[in-house]
Design a protein around this motif. Structure first.
Motif, PDB file in Angstrom:
ATOM      1  N   GLN A 166     -36.064 -18.633  89.088  1.00 37.38           N
ATOM      2  CA  GLN A 166     -37.101 -19.177  89.951  1.00 37.38           C
ATOM      3  C   GLN A 166     -37.436 -20.642  89.696  1.00 37.38           C
ATOM      4  OE1 GLN A 166     -40.486 -16.601  89.829  1.00 37.38           O
ATOM      5  NE2 GLN A 166     -39.263 -14.771  90.132  1.00 37.38           N
ATOM      6  N   ASN A 167     -36.926 -21.221  88.624  1.00 36.63           N
ATOM      7  CA  ASN A 167     -37.251 -22.604  88.290  1.00 36.63           C
ATOM      8  C   ASN A 167     -36.187 -23.178  87.357  1.00 36.63           C
ATOM      9  OD1 ASN A 167     -38.007 -21.922  85.529  1.00 36.63           O
ATOM     10  ND2 ASN A 167     -39.650 -20.803  86.538  1.00 36.63           N
ATOM     11  N   ASP A 168     -36.462 -24.338  86.782  1.00 41.29           N
ATOM     12  CA  ASP A 168     -35.456 -24.995  85.933  1.00 41.29           C
ATOM     13  C   ASP A 168     -35.746 -24.847  84.440  1.00 41.29           C
ATOM     14  OD1 ASP A 168     -37.661 -26.644  85.883  1.00 41.29           O
ATOM     15  OD2 ASP A 168     -36.527 -28.498  86.115  1.00 41.29           O
ATOM     16  N   ALA A 169     -36.465 -23.795  84.078  1.00 44.12           N
ATOM     17  CA  ALA A 169     -36.759 -23.527  82.670  1.00 44.12           C
ATOM     18  C   ALA A 169     -35.498 -23.059  81.946  1.00 44.12           C
ATOM     19  CB  ALA A 169     -37.843 -22.461  82.552  1.00 44.12           C
ATOM     20  N   LEU A 170     -35.563 -23.098  80.636  1.00 49.42           N
ATOM     21  CA  LEU A 170     -34.505 -22.554  79.785  1.00 49.42           C
ATOM     22  C   LEU A 170     -35.162 -21.507  78.902  1.00 49.42           C
ATOM     23  CD1 LEU A 170     -31.629 -24.226  78.065  1.00 49.42           C
ATOM     24  CD2 LEU A 170     -33.240 -23.068  76.574  1.00 49.42           C
ATOM     25  N   SER A 171     -34.563 -20.340  78.801  1.00 49.62           N
ATOM     26  CA  SER A 171     -35.139 -19.288  77.967  1.00 49.62           C
ATOM     27  C   SER A 171     -34.205 -18.956  76.817  1.00 49.62           C
ATOM     28  CB  SER A 171     -35.450 -18.039  78.794  1.00 49.62           C
ATOM     29  OG  SER A 171     -34.280 -17.524  79.374  1.00 49.62           O
ATOM     30  N   ILE A 172     -34.821 -18.684  75.677  1.00 48.85           N
ATOM     31  CA  ILE A 172     -34.092 -18.320  74.461  1.00 48.85           C
ATOM     32  C   ILE A 172     -34.583 -16.941  74.038  1.00 48.85           C
ATOM     33  CG2 ILE A 172     -33.589 -18.940  72.065  1.00 48.85           C
ATOM     34  CD1 ILE A 172     -34.609 -21.805  72.859  1.00 48.85           C
ATOM     35  N   VAL A 173     -33.648 -16.035  73.799  1.00 49.84           N
ATOM     36  CA  VAL A 173     -33.973 -14.677  73.376  1.00 49.84           C
ATOM     37  C   VAL A 173     -33.208 -14.377  72.099  1.00 49.84           C
ATOM     38  CG1 VAL A 173     -33.913 -12.234  73.989  1.00 49.84           C
ATOM     39  CG2 VAL A 173     -34.185 -13.936  75.774  1.00 49.84           C
ATOM     40  N   VAL A 174     -33.913 -13.847  71.122  1.00 53.80           N
ATOM     41  CA  VAL A 174     -33.261 -13.364  69.907  1.00 53.80           C
ATOM     42  C   VAL A 174     -33.516 -11.865  69.845  1.00 53.80           C
ATOM     43  CG1 VAL A 174     -33.111 -13.522  67.397  1.00 53.80           C
ATOM     44  CG2 VAL A 174     -33.629 -15.568  68.745  1.00 53.80           C
ATOM     45  N   SER A 175     -32.449 -11.093  69.811  1.00 56.39           N
ATOM     46  CA  SER A 175     -32.575  -9.644  69.774  1.00 56.39           C
ATOM     47  C   SER A 175     -33.158  -9.201  68.438  1.00 56.39           C
ATOM     48  CB  SER A 175     -31.204  -8.991  69.969  1.00 56.39           C
ATOM     49  OG  SER A 175     -31.279  -7.608  69.707  1.00 56.39           O
ATOM     50  N   GLU A 176     -34.219  -8.395  68.499  1.00 54.31           N
ATOM     51  CA  GLU A 176     -34.806  -7.861  67.267  1.00 54.31           C
ATOM     52  C   GLU A 176     -33.846  -6.922  66.562  1.00 54.31           C
ATOM     53  OE1 GLU A 176     -39.576  -7.730  67.765  1.00 54.31           O
ATOM     54  OE2 GLU A 176     -38.467  -6.061  68.635  1.00 54.31           O
ATOM     55  N   GLU A 177     -33.065  -6.190  67.329  1.00 51.42           N
ATOM     56  CA  GLU A 177     -32.169  -5.203  66.750  1.00 51.42           C
ATOM     57  C   GLU A 177     -30.913  -5.821  66.141  1.00 51.42           C
ATOM     58  OE1 GLU A 177     -33.234  -4.840  70.091  1.00 51.42           O
ATOM     59  OE2 GLU A 177     -34.926  -3.620  69.458  1.00 51.42           O
ATOM     60  N   MET A 231     -39.093 -14.233  72.629  1.00 50.73           N
ATOM     61  CA  MET A 231     -38.528 -15.017  73.700  1.00 50.73           C
ATOM     62  C   MET A 231     -39.316 -16.317  73.807  1.00 50.73           C
ATOM     63  SD  MET A 231     -37.933 -13.986  77.688  1.00 50.73           S
ATOM     64  CE  MET A 231     -38.884 -12.547  77.376  1.00 50.73           C
ATOM     65  N   ILE A 232     -38.593 -17.420  73.888  1.00 51.97           N
ATOM     66  CA  ILE A 232     -39.198 -18.738  74.030  1.00 51.97           C
ATOM     67  C   ILE A 232     -38.725 -19.337  75.347  1.00 51.97           C
ATOM     68  CG2 ILE A 232     -39.369 -21.061  73.067  1.00 51.97           C
ATOM     69  CD1 ILE A 232     -38.779 -19.800  70.319  1.00 51.97           C
ATOM     70  N   ILE A 233     -39.668 -19.791  76.149  1.00 49.17           N
ATOM     71  CA  ILE A 233     -39.355 -20.414  77.424  1.00 49.17           C
ATOM     72  C   ILE A 233     -39.666 -21.900  77.307  1.00 49.17           C
ATOM     73  CG2 ILE A 233     -39.772 -20.415  79.912  1.00 49.17           C
ATOM     74  CD1 ILE A 233     -38.718 -17.712  78.659  1.00 49.17           C
ATOM     75  N   LEU A 234     -38.668 -22.725  77.561  1.00 48.95           N
ATOM     76  CA  LEU A 234     -38.846 -24.171  77.543  1.00 48.95           C
ATOM     77  C   LEU A 234     -39.028 -24.635  78.982  1.00 48.95           C
ATOM     78  CD1 LEU A 234     -36.035 -25.087  75.004  1.00 48.95           C
ATOM     79  CD2 LEU A 234     -38.428 -24.523  74.547  1.00 48.95           C
ATOM     80  N   GLU A 235     -40.173 -25.213  79.257  1.00 47.75           N
ATOM     81  CA  GLU A 235     -40.484 -25.652  80.610  1.00 47.75           C
ATOM     82  C   GLU A 235     -39.626 -26.848  80.989  1.00 47.75           C
ATOM     83  OE1 GLU A 235     -44.676 -26.016  82.760  1.00 47.75           O
ATOM     84  OE2 GLU A 235     -44.275 -27.703  81.425  1.00 47.75           O
ATOM     85  N   GLY A 236     -39.069 -26.797  82.176  1.00 46.12           N
ATOM     86  CA  GLY A 236     -38.324 -27.934  82.714  1.00 46.12           C
ATOM     87  C   GLY A 236     -39.268 -28.812  83.512  1.00 46.12           C
ATOM     88  N   THR A 237     -38.794 -29.333  84.631  1.00 45.22           N
ATOM     89  CA  THR A 237     -39.654 -30.170  85.465  1.00 45.22           C
ATOM     90  C   THR A 237     -40.548 -29.331  86.373  1.00 45.22           C
ATOM     91  OG1 THR A 237     -37.896 -30.372  87.114  1.00 45.22           O
ATOM     92  CG2 THR A 237     -38.047 -32.117  85.448  1.00 45.22           C
ATOM     93  N   THR A 238     -40.167 -28.082  86.593  1.00 43.57           N
ATOM     94  CA  THR A 238     -40.966 -27.161  87.393  1.00 43.57           C
ATOM     95  C   THR A 238     -42.060 -26.575  86.508  1.00 43.57           C
ATOM     96  OG1 THR A 238     -38.955 -26.537  88.571  1.00 43.57           O
ATOM     97  CG2 THR A 238     -40.873 -25.125  88.879  1.00 43.57           C
ATOM     98  N   GLY A 239     -43.267 -26.614  86.933  1.00 40.82           N
ATOM     99  CA  GLY A 239     -44.371 -26.073  86.140  1.00 40.82           C
ATOM    100  C   GLY A 239     -44.309 -24.556  86.014  1.00 40.82           C
ATOM    101  N   LEU A 240     -44.890 -24.053  84.953  1.00 41.47           N
ATOM    102  CA  LEU A 240     -44.911 -22.610  84.690  1.00 41.47           C
ATOM    103  C   LEU A 240     -46.341 -22.078  84.585  1.00 41.47           C
ATOM    104  CD1 LEU A 240     -42.067 -22.439  82.006  1.00 41.47           C
ATOM    105  CD2 LEU A 240     -41.912 -21.855  84.434  1.00 41.47           C
TER     106      LEU A 240
END
Length: 133
Positions: free
Chosen positions: A83-94, A1-10
């Motif tokens: 909770q914020n303006d991040a974007l998350s990317i998930v690639v299923s292992e299966e 899983m990759i989380i891309l930070e938006g303007t809201t800090g993480l």
């Protein structure tokens, strides 16, 4: 899983992982996500072109998913974007299915073209000069 930070800090989630502060590269991401490595579980958090941390723990959404193929990673991908303006990317292992979550919503079964369009839409506003916004 990759989380891309938006303007809201993480920062609070970065603190739960291992700090890297490294340039994003194909090789580094492959190494992080290689099965059974120390940083494999958890999320990678990216700010601009830097991987800030890996192995980060994220909040889980309380929503229930009808699709039984969506597990804890998907719940975390949605949870962080509630909770914020991040974007998350998930690639299923299966299954190899690519999913993206933003603003608490998840879109699944993306191909490279659709993923690229979503990423361009996420980054384009930040790339425009101030007087063009």
């Amino acid at each position: 899983m990759i989380i891309l930070e938006g303007t809201t800090g993480l920062e609070e989630y970065i603190e739960t992982g291992t700090r890297l502060d490294s340039t994003v590269s194909h090789e580094l991401l492959l190494t992080i996500f290689f099965p059974n490595t120390a940083l494999h579980d958890g999320a990678v958090i990216v700010r601009s072109d830097r991987i800030l941390a890996a192995g980060c723990v994220l909040p889980l959404t309380q929503r229930q998913f009808a699709d039984t193929q969506m597990g804890t990673r998907h719940r975390a991908a949605v949870g962080i974007t509630e909770q914020n303006d991040a974007l998350s990317i998930v690639v299923s292992e299966e299954t190899g299915i690519i999913s993206v979550s933003r603003h608490g919503r998840i879109v699944r079964r993306l191909d490279e073209k659709r993923l690229r369009k979503i990423l361009q839409g996420f980054y384009e506003p930040r790339l425009q000069p101030q007087n063009e916004r």
